[in-house]
Scaffold this motif. Structure first.
Motif, PDB file in Angstrom:
ATOM      1  N   GLU A  86      33.287  15.157   3.196  1.00 47.48           N
ATOM      2  CA  GLU A  86      32.208  14.402   2.549  1.00 47.48           C
ATOM      3  C   GLU A  86      31.550  15.260   1.467  1.00 47.48           C
ATOM      4  OE1 GLU A  86      29.293  12.821   5.222  1.00 47.48           O
ATOM      5  OE2 GLU A  86      30.821  11.912   6.503  1.00 47.48           O
ATOM      6  N   ASN A  87      31.025  14.576   0.448  1.00 47.22           N
ATOM      7  CA  ASN A  87      30.257  15.242  -0.608  1.00 47.22           C
ATOM      8  C   ASN A  87      31.018  16.409  -1.238  1.00 47.22           C
ATOM      9  OD1 ASN A  87      28.034  13.502  -0.025  1.00 47.22           O
ATOM     10  ND2 ASN A  87      27.523  14.842   1.687  1.00 47.22           N
ATOM     11  N   ASP A 132      32.352  16.536  -7.666  1.00 47.86           N
ATOM     12  CA  ASP A 132      31.351  16.257  -8.692  1.00 47.86           C
ATOM     13  C   ASP A 132      31.791  15.081  -9.565  1.00 47.86           C
ATOM     14  OD1 ASP A 132      29.420  18.645  -8.501  1.00 47.86           O
ATOM     15  OD2 ASP A 132      31.396  19.588  -8.527  1.00 47.86           O
ATOM     16  N   ARG A 180      32.151   8.339  -0.269  1.00 52.83           N
ATOM     17  CA  ARG A 180      32.042   9.360   0.791  1.00 52.83           C
ATOM     18  C   ARG A 180      32.361  10.751   0.262  1.00 52.83           C
ATOM     19  NH1 ARG A 180      35.026  12.436   4.111  1.00 52.83           N
ATOM     20  NH2 ARG A 180      37.029  11.684   3.336  1.00 52.83           N
ATOM     21  N   LYS A 215      29.901  13.932  -4.312  1.00 52.81           N
ATOM     22  CA  LYS A 215      28.616  14.573  -4.045  1.00 52.81           C
ATOM     23  C   LYS A 215      27.497  13.631  -4.470  1.00 52.81           C
ATOM     24  CE  LYS A 215      30.140  19.330  -4.761  1.00 52.81           C
ATOM     25  NZ  LYS A 215      30.035  20.520  -5.647  1.00 52.81           N
ATOM     26  N   PRO A 216      26.267  13.836  -3.965  1.00 47.82           N
ATOM     27  CA  PRO A 216      25.141  13.065  -4.505  1.00 47.82           C
ATOM     28  C   PRO A 216      25.071  13.271  -6.024  1.00 47.82           C
ATOM     29  CG  PRO A 216      24.490  14.220  -2.510  1.00 47.82           C
ATOM     30  CD  PRO A 216      25.873  14.714  -2.868  1.00 47.82           C
ATOM     31  N   LYS A 255      22.908   8.778  -3.368  1.00 46.21           N
ATOM     32  CA  LYS A 255      22.901   9.098  -1.918  1.00 46.21           C
ATOM     33  C   LYS A 255      21.533   9.613  -1.505  1.00 46.21           C
ATOM     34  CE  LYS A 255      27.774  10.157  -1.582  1.00 46.21           C
ATOM     35  NZ  LYS A 255      28.779  10.986  -0.957  1.00 46.21           N
TER      36      LYS A 255
END
Length: 187
Positions: free
Chosen positions: A44-45, A48, A71, A74-75, A187
């Motif tokens: 997860e995350n 980029d 999923r 990244k945020p 996110k």
């Protein structure tokens, strides 16, 4: 130096330097994975940026794939998508295409925030078909690409003044070749 993790999803022979290149076939220089099989081999995350050029129209399940891309982003990670517009021969001329793309393809996953909604956006908000997955993207850019021929590139300006209206009323007369999206994972 900041190192960005980038994924070239469904890379085919377009092996990009600085990217994790992923496809179902070994093209040399890429990881092998069937993108219709979940989960993808990444935490997860992780990324980029995810670059998906002319691959998402080939998948079996749009919602599962978009949820999986969300999923592994990244945020604030960026998802870049190029796909053939569904009314163009680039879409319906290929028997392997399964998912039709429109300028509104990501409406069901759009993060609204406090933005003032247009009429059709208010209606669509109450009729989302994202199965409550939680995958949300801020739409940074969405546009038609009318043609890659220089003689027709000037049309991009006009069809993108109001692309939803163009799609609704005029795309059957003059069909753009592709749709382009630049999305940010919220996110």
């Amino acid at each position: 130096m900041v190192y960005l993790m980038k994924l070239n999803l469904g890379c085919g022979k377009d092996i990009k330097n600085g990217y994790v290149n992923l496809d179902i076939v070994d093209y040399g220089g890429n990881q092998i994975h069937d993108i219709n099989t979940f989960p993808y081999p990444f935490p997860e995350n992780n990324f980029d940026e995810i670059y998906a050029s002319h691959v998402l129209e080939h998948i079996n399940n749009f919602n599962k794939t978009i949820t999986e891309l969300y999923r592994i982003l990244k945020p604030n990670g960026i998802l870049i998508v190029y796909a053939p517009f569904f009314l163009n021969t680039k879409y319906f001329g290929d028997p392997d295409h399964k998912i039709p793309f429109s300028i509104r393809t990501f409406d069901n996953y759009e993060y609204i925030g406090t933005r003032k909604l247009k009429f059709y956006e208010k209606w669509k908000l109450n009729h989302r078909t994202n199965y409550e997955t939680g995958a949300q993207f801020e739409v940074l850019e969405k546009k038609f690409i009318t043609s890659h021929f220089a003689a027709l590139k000037w049309m991009d300006f006009f069809v993108n003044i109001e692309p939803v209206m163009y799609e609704r009323f005029f795309s059957g007369i003059f069909s753009p070749e592709e749709v382009y999206f630049r999305l940010k994972a919220i996110k």
